[in-house]
Design a protein around this motif. Sequence first.
Motif, PDB file in Angstrom:
ATOM      1  N   SER A   1       3.775   9.618   1.026  1.00  0.00           N
ATOM      2  CA  SER A   1       5.215   9.694   1.274  1.00  0.00           C
ATOM      3  C   SER A   1       5.899   8.353   1.524  1.00  0.00           C
ATOM      4  O   SER A   1       7.124   8.301   1.531  1.00  0.00           O
ATOM      5  N   LYS A   2       5.154   7.277   1.758  1.00  0.00           N
ATOM      6  CA  LYS A   2       5.773   5.998   2.104  1.00  0.00           C
ATOM      7  C   LYS A   2       5.078   4.838   1.413  1.00  0.00           C
ATOM      8  O   LYS A   2       3.940   4.942   0.986  1.00  0.00           O
ATOM      9  N   PHE A   3       5.793   3.722   1.366  1.00  0.00           N
ATOM     10  CA  PHE A   3       5.245   2.446   0.934  1.00  0.00           C
ATOM     11  C   PHE A   3       5.153   1.551   2.169  1.00  0.00           C
ATOM     12  O   PHE A   3       6.091   1.487   2.965  1.00  0.00           O
ATOM     13  N   TYR A   4       4.050   0.858   2.328  1.00  0.00           N
ATOM     14  CA  TYR A   4       3.874  -0.092   3.424  1.00  0.00           C
ATOM     15  C   TYR A   4       3.826  -1.492   2.839  1.00  0.00           C
ATOM     16  O   TYR A   4       3.161  -1.726   1.835  1.00  0.00           O
ATOM     17  N   ARG A   5       4.529  -2.432   3.459  1.00  0.00           N
ATOM     18  CA  ARG A   5       4.615  -3.812   2.969  1.00  0.00           C
ATOM     19  C   ARG A   5       4.299  -4.782   4.097  1.00  0.00           C
ATOM     20  O   ARG A   5       4.747  -4.593   5.220  1.00  0.00           O
ATOM     21  N   ILE A   6       3.547  -5.825   3.770  1.00  0.00           N
ATOM     22  CA  ILE A   6       3.333  -6.956   4.669  1.00  0.00           C
ATOM     23  C   ILE A   6       3.681  -8.208   3.880  1.00  0.00           C
ATOM     24  O   ILE A   6       3.154  -8.426   2.791  1.00  0.00           O
ATOM     25  N   PHE A   7       4.579  -9.025   4.421  1.00  0.00           N
ATOM     26  CA  PHE A   7       4.997 -10.261   3.764  1.00  0.00           C
ATOM     27  C   PHE A   7       4.202 -11.432   4.317  1.00  0.00           C
ATOM     28  O   PHE A   7       3.890 -11.475   5.508  1.00  0.00           O
TER      29      PHE A   7
ATOM     30  N   GLU B   1       0.860  -1.172   0.000  1.00  0.00           N
ATOM     31  CA  GLU B   1       0.000   0.000   0.000  1.00  0.00           C
ATOM     32  C   GLU B   1       0.900   1.226   0.000  1.00  0.00           C
ATOM     33  O   GLU B   1       1.976   1.220   0.588  1.00  0.00           O
ATOM     34  N   ARG B   2       0.448   2.275  -0.658  1.00  0.00           N
ATOM     35  CA  ARG B   2       1.256   3.491  -0.750  1.00  0.00           C
ATOM     36  C   ARG B   2       0.413   4.686  -0.336  1.00  0.00           C
ATOM     37  O   ARG B   2      -0.740   4.806  -0.730  1.00  0.00           O
ATOM     38  N   ASP B   3       1.008   5.562   0.470  1.00  0.00           N
ATOM     39  CA  ASP B   3       0.366   6.850   0.714  1.00  0.00           C
ATOM     40  C   ASP B   3       1.238   7.929   0.075  1.00  0.00           C
ATOM     41  O   ASP B   3       2.103   7.627  -0.741  1.00  0.00           O
TER      42      ASP B   3
ATOM     43  N   LYS C   1      10.525   4.372   2.065  1.00  0.00           N
ATOM     44  CA  LYS C   1      10.324   5.545   1.217  1.00  0.00           C
ATOM     45  C   LYS C   1      10.534   5.258  -0.262  1.00  0.00           C
ATOM     46  O   LYS C   1      10.207   6.079  -1.091  1.00  0.00           O
ATOM     47  N   THR C   2      11.096   4.104  -0.596  1.00  0.00           N
ATOM     48  CA  THR C   2      11.311   3.749  -1.999  1.00  0.00           C
ATOM     49  C   THR C   2      10.480   2.526  -2.352  1.00  0.00           C
ATOM     50  O   THR C   2       9.946   1.845  -1.477  1.00  0.00           O
ATOM     51  N   ASN C   3      10.385   2.214  -3.623  1.00  0.00           N
ATOM     52  CA  ASN C   3       9.563   1.099  -4.076  1.00  0.00           C
ATOM     53  C   ASN C   3      10.314  -0.227  -4.094  1.00  0.00           C
ATOM     54  O   ASN C   3       9.716  -1.271  -4.242  1.00  0.00           O
ATOM     55  N   LYS C   4      11.626  -0.226  -3.933  1.00  0.00           N
ATOM     56  CA  LYS C   4      12.414  -1.454  -4.002  1.00  0.00           C
ATOM     57  C   LYS C   4      12.382  -2.190  -2.660  1.00  0.00           C
ATOM     58  O   LYS C   4      12.554  -1.599  -1.609  1.00  0.00           O
ATOM     59  N   THR C   5      12.190  -3.513  -2.734  1.00  0.00           N
ATOM     60  CA  THR C   5      12.171  -4.345  -1.532  1.00  0.00           C
ATOM     61  C   THR C   5      13.578  -4.846  -1.240  1.00  0.00           C
ATOM     62  O   THR C   5      14.188  -5.499  -2.083  1.00  0.00           O
ATOM     63  N   PRO C   6      14.112  -4.558  -0.046  1.00  0.00           N
ATOM     64  CA  PRO C   6      15.461  -5.028   0.297  1.00  0.00           C
ATOM     65  C   PRO C   6      15.525  -6.558   0.343  1.00  0.00           C
ATOM     66  O   PRO C   6      14.602  -7.213   0.834  1.00  0.00           O
ATOM     67  N   SER C   7      16.606  -7.113  -0.159  1.00  0.00           N
ATOM     68  CA  SER C   7      16.747  -8.570  -0.199  1.00  0.00           C
ATOM     69  C   SER C   7      16.776  -9.184   1.202  1.00  0.00           C
ATOM     70  O   SER C   7      16.304 -10.300   1.393  1.00  0.00           O
TER      71      SER C   7
END
Length: 65
Positions: free
Chosen positions: A18-24, A14-16, A46-52
């Motif tokens: 200023s931020k991206f929220y992720r649930i795995f 989900e994105r607002d 703050k970015t769209n890339k998911t850290p490995s």
Amino acid sequence: MVQTFKDEIWEFRERDSSKFYRIFAFWDSTLDKQTLIVGTHGLDKKTNKTPSHEIESQKKHEQIF
């Protein structure tokens, strides 16, 4: 938005403004009549890339389960 990575890792995004929220999560289909969706952890960024390292963390949670 829902996205799948390799090895059946699912990411709810989900994105607002200023931020991206992720649930795995992962799907547990070991029961005969039901499938369980197991959320392992979440993060905001703050970015769209998911850290490995976040993907690796999800894999560890799934193995423990």
